[in-house]
Design an enzyme around this catalytic site. Sequence first.
Site, PDB file in Angstrom:
ATOM      1  N   SER A 283      -8.218   3.872  10.940  1.00  0.00           N
ATOM      2  CA  SER A 283      -8.128   4.142   9.498  1.00  0.00           C
ATOM      3  C   SER A 283      -9.487   3.929   8.846  1.00  0.00           C
ATOM      4  O   SER A 283     -10.027   2.819   8.869  1.00  0.00           O
ATOM      5  CB  SER A 283      -7.109   3.199   8.859  1.00  0.00           C
ATOM      6  OG  SER A 283      -7.261   3.245   7.457  1.00  0.00           O
TER       7      SER A 283
ATOM      8  N   HIS B  11      -7.428   8.473  10.603  1.00  0.00           N
ATOM      9  CA  HIS B  11      -6.397   8.219   9.593  1.00  0.00           C
ATOM     10  C   HIS B  11      -7.073   8.016   8.235  1.00  0.00           C
ATOM     11  O   HIS B  11      -7.996   7.213   8.100  1.00  0.00           O
ATOM     12  CB  HIS B  11      -5.608   6.971   9.996  1.00  0.00           C
ATOM     13  CG  HIS B  11      -4.422   6.682   9.147  1.00  0.00           C
ATOM     14  ND1 HIS B  11      -3.215   7.343   9.283  1.00  0.00           N
ATOM     15  CD2 HIS B  11      -4.238   5.802   8.138  1.00  0.00           C
ATOM     16  CE1 HIS B  11      -2.352   6.873   8.407  1.00  0.00           C
ATOM     17  NE2 HIS B  11      -2.948   5.942   7.694  1.00  0.00           N
TER      18      HIS B  11
ATOM     19  N   ASP C 211      -6.425   7.162   4.299  1.00  0.00           N
ATOM     20  CA  ASP C 211      -5.462   6.577   3.368  1.00  0.00           C
ATOM     21  C   ASP C 211      -5.775   6.962   1.933  1.00  0.00           C
ATOM     22  O   ASP C 211      -6.783   6.544   1.365  1.00  0.00           O
ATOM     23  CB  ASP C 211      -5.481   5.046   3.506  1.00  0.00           C
ATOM     24  CG  ASP C 211      -4.793   4.596   4.783  1.00  0.00           C
ATOM     25  OD1 ASP C 211      -3.643   5.006   5.004  1.00  0.00           O
ATOM     26  OD2 ASP C 211      -5.410   3.851   5.566  1.00  0.00           O
TER      27      ASP C 211
ATOM     28  N   MET D  46      -4.680   6.772  -1.913  1.00  0.00           N
ATOM     29  CA  MET D  46      -3.887   5.926  -2.827  1.00  0.00           C
ATOM     30  C   MET D  46      -4.221   6.279  -4.273  1.00  0.00           C
ATOM     31  O   MET D  46      -5.383   6.523  -4.607  1.00  0.00           O
ATOM     32  CB  MET D  46      -4.211   4.453  -2.589  1.00  0.00           C
ATOM     33  CG  MET D  46      -4.057   4.032  -1.138  1.00  0.00           C
ATOM     34  SD  MET D  46      -4.266   2.270  -0.932  1.00  0.00           S
ATOM     35  CE  MET D  46      -4.342   2.144   0.854  1.00  0.00           C
TER      36      MET D  46
ATOM     37  N   HIS E 260      -2.678  10.237   5.003  1.00  0.00           N
ATOM     38  CA  HIS E 260      -1.503   9.475   4.576  1.00  0.00           C
ATOM     39  C   HIS E 260      -1.519   9.395   3.053  1.00  0.00           C
ATOM     40  O   HIS E 260      -2.332   8.677   2.479  1.00  0.00           O
ATOM     41  CB  HIS E 260      -1.596   8.079   5.231  1.00  0.00           C
ATOM     42  CG  HIS E 260      -0.517   7.129   4.852  1.00  0.00           C
ATOM     43  ND1 HIS E 260      -0.574   5.782   5.197  1.00  0.00           N
ATOM     44  CD2 HIS E 260       0.646   7.287   4.169  1.00  0.00           C
ATOM     45  CE1 HIS E 260       0.504   5.178   4.749  1.00  0.00           C
ATOM     46  NE2 HIS E 260       1.245   6.061   4.110  1.00  0.00           N
TER      47      HIS E 260
ATOM     48  N   MET F 110      -0.321   8.118  -0.145  1.00  0.00           N
ATOM     49  CA  MET F 110       0.439   7.064  -0.845  1.00  0.00           C
ATOM     50  C   MET F 110       0.321   7.356  -2.336  1.00  0.00           C
ATOM     51  O   MET F 110      -0.359   6.640  -3.089  1.00  0.00           O
ATOM     52  CB  MET F 110      -0.139   5.692  -0.484  1.00  0.00           C
ATOM     53  CG  MET F 110       0.229   5.250   0.924  1.00  0.00           C
ATOM     54  SD  MET F 110      -0.819   3.936   1.545  1.00  0.00           S
ATOM     55  CE  MET F 110      -2.149   4.921   2.215  1.00  0.00           C
TER      56      MET F 110
ATOM     57  N   MET G 291       5.829   2.194   8.386  1.00  0.00           N
ATOM     58  CA  MET G 291       4.875   1.248   7.786  1.00  0.00           C
ATOM     59  C   MET G 291       5.255  -0.168   8.219  1.00  0.00           C
ATOM     60  O   MET G 291       6.397  -0.595   8.031  1.00  0.00           O
ATOM     61  CB  MET G 291       4.916   1.329   6.255  1.00  0.00           C
ATOM     62  CG  MET G 291       4.351   2.603   5.652  1.00  0.00           C
ATOM     63  SD  MET G 291       2.660   2.964   6.135  1.00  0.00           S
ATOM     64  CE  MET G 291       1.780   1.522   5.528  1.00  0.00           C
TER      65      MET G 291
ATOM     66  N   GLY H  44      -0.834  -0.078   0.621  1.00  0.00           N
ATOM     67  CA  GLY H  44      -1.749  -0.391  -0.490  1.00  0.00           C
ATOM     68  C   GLY H  44      -3.071  -0.982  -0.058  1.00  0.00           C
ATOM     69  O   GLY H  44      -4.089  -0.723  -0.687  1.00  0.00           O
TER      70      GLY H  44
ATOM     71  N   GLY I  41      -5.628  -2.494   3.437  1.00  0.00           N
ATOM     72  CA  GLY I  41      -5.868  -2.756   4.850  1.00  0.00           C
ATOM     73  C   GLY I  41      -5.892  -4.264   5.084  1.00  0.00           C
ATOM     74  O   GLY I  41      -5.896  -5.056   4.132  1.00  0.00           O
ATOM     75  N   GLY I  42      -5.898  -4.652   6.347  1.00  0.00           N
ATOM     76  CA  GLY I  42      -6.102  -6.056   6.694  1.00  0.00           C
ATOM     77  C   GLY I  42      -4.918  -6.974   6.448  1.00  0.00           C
ATOM     78  O   GLY I  42      -5.072  -8.191   6.395  1.00  0.00           O
TER      79      GLY I  42
ATOM     80  N   ASP J  44       1.799   2.052  11.365  1.00  0.00           N
ATOM     81  CA  ASP J  44       0.636   1.829  10.489  1.00  0.00           C
ATOM     82  C   ASP J  44       0.748   0.486   9.784  1.00  0.00           C
ATOM     83  O   ASP J  44       1.682   0.259   9.021  1.00  0.00           O
ATOM     84  CB  ASP J  44       0.588   2.973   9.457  1.00  0.00           C
ATOM     85  CG  ASP J  44      -0.619   2.895   8.536  1.00  0.00           C
ATOM     86  OD1 ASP J  44      -1.511   2.073   8.772  1.00  0.00           O
ATOM     87  OD2 ASP J  44      -0.659   3.693   7.577  1.00  0.00           O
ATOM     88  N   GLY J  45      -0.242  -0.380  10.046  1.00  0.00           N
ATOM     89  CA  GLY J  45      -0.322  -1.647   9.333  1.00  0.00           C
ATOM     90  C   GLY J  45      -0.338  -2.848  10.257  1.00  0.00           C
ATOM     91  O   GLY J  45       0.619  -3.100  10.983  1.00  0.00           O
TER      92      GLY J  45
ATOM     93  N   GLY K 152      -6.968  -0.136  11.298  1.00  0.00           N
ATOM     94  CA  GLY K 152      -8.099  -0.202  10.378  1.00  0.00           C
ATOM     95  C   GLY K 152      -8.979  -1.398  10.659  1.00  0.00           C
ATOM     96  O   GLY K 152     -10.026  -1.294  11.320  1.00  0.00           O
TER      97      GLY K 152
HETATM   98  C1  DX5 Z   1      -2.101   0.561   4.256  1.00  0.00           C
HETATM   99  C2  DX5 Z   1      -2.663   1.741   4.981  1.00  0.00           C
HETATM  100  C3  DX5 Z   1      -3.061   1.471   6.381  1.00  0.00           C
HETATM  101  C4  DX5 Z   1      -4.170   0.481   6.538  1.00  0.00           C
HETATM  102  C5  DX5 Z   1      -4.198  -0.010   7.949  1.00  0.00           C
HETATM  103  O1  DX5 Z   1      -1.615   0.958   3.033  1.00  0.00           O
HETATM  104  O2  DX5 Z   1      -1.713   2.782   5.019  1.00  0.00           O
HETATM  105  O3  DX5 Z   1      -3.407   2.690   7.036  1.00  0.00           O
HETATM  106  O4  DX5 Z   1      -5.420   1.020   6.232  1.00  0.00           O
HETATM  107  O5  DX5 Z   1      -5.146  -1.006   8.033  1.00  0.00           O
HETATM  108  P1  DX5 Z   1      -4.945  -2.278   8.980  1.00  0.00           P
HETATM  109  O6  DX5 Z   1      -4.915  -1.744  10.366  1.00  0.00           O
HETATM  110  O7  DX5 Z   1      -6.146  -3.101   8.671  1.00  0.00           O
HETATM  111  O8  DX5 Z   1      -3.645  -2.919   8.589  1.00  0.00           O
HETATM  112 ZN    ZN Z   2      -2.146   4.549   6.328  1.00  0.00          ZN
END
Ligand code: DX5
Ligand code: ZN
Length: 222
Positions: free
Chosen positions: A11, A36, A38, A40, A69, A71, A140, A145, A147-148, A178-179, A200
Amino acid sequence: MKAKNVLIAPSILSADFARLSDEVKRIERAGADWLHVDVMDGHFVPNLTIGPVVVKWLKKYATAPLDVHLMIDNPDKYIPAFAKAGSSFLTVHWEACTHPKKTIDLIKKCGCKAGMTIRPKTPVQKIAPYLKYLDLALVMTVEPGFGGQSFMPDMLPKLQWLRQRISQGKLSCRLEVDGGINLDTVLPAVQAGADVLVAGNAVFGEPNAGRALKKLRQRAMS
Ligand code: DX5
Ligand code: ZN
């Protein structure tokens, strides 16, 4: 899930946004299967990230498919722009769709592969009626919303449930997770049926993203 069939989609949310083209090249050299992306909107999720302009520039530098993706609320309004920008996959949230099947049809009409996903609190059964139309189902394993965040193990039964439906129906739909995917969580996710892994922080948060990606793949195949 046979390990050789597992794809990794780093990501770019966790990449250095001021050096995106370098980050894309670096991660592709390291063996990323998809990228990937993201998106938002500050409404569907509290965070704001990127729009079609950035996807267009990513497409200029990326050779891997762009796994976008969305969101965002009202995805139908923006699907044509994200498709035109070069998205390969467009994944929408079931919660954001008024008529999910119409949204899937729109994605395909715009020339992209169609994905659908659900928030952690949404029952997995909600997307079952659409599986036969989808190229990608996404589970999910964090609240969308940011990462990390930490992986939610109580989402694993959703992967198992979807894998069973996909196998029983002999559907061609890929199953993505994802996540919070990292060296500790990747194997349970693959064992539960995931065949596309978004990562990510576990990739871009490491000093050597290439090595991190390779270790993740090894662990997924162990
Ligand atoms: C969260 C995103 C994920 C996120 C994943 O809303 O959809 O794609 O970036 O990041 P990690 O792998 O750090 O959880
Ligand atoms: Zn994502």
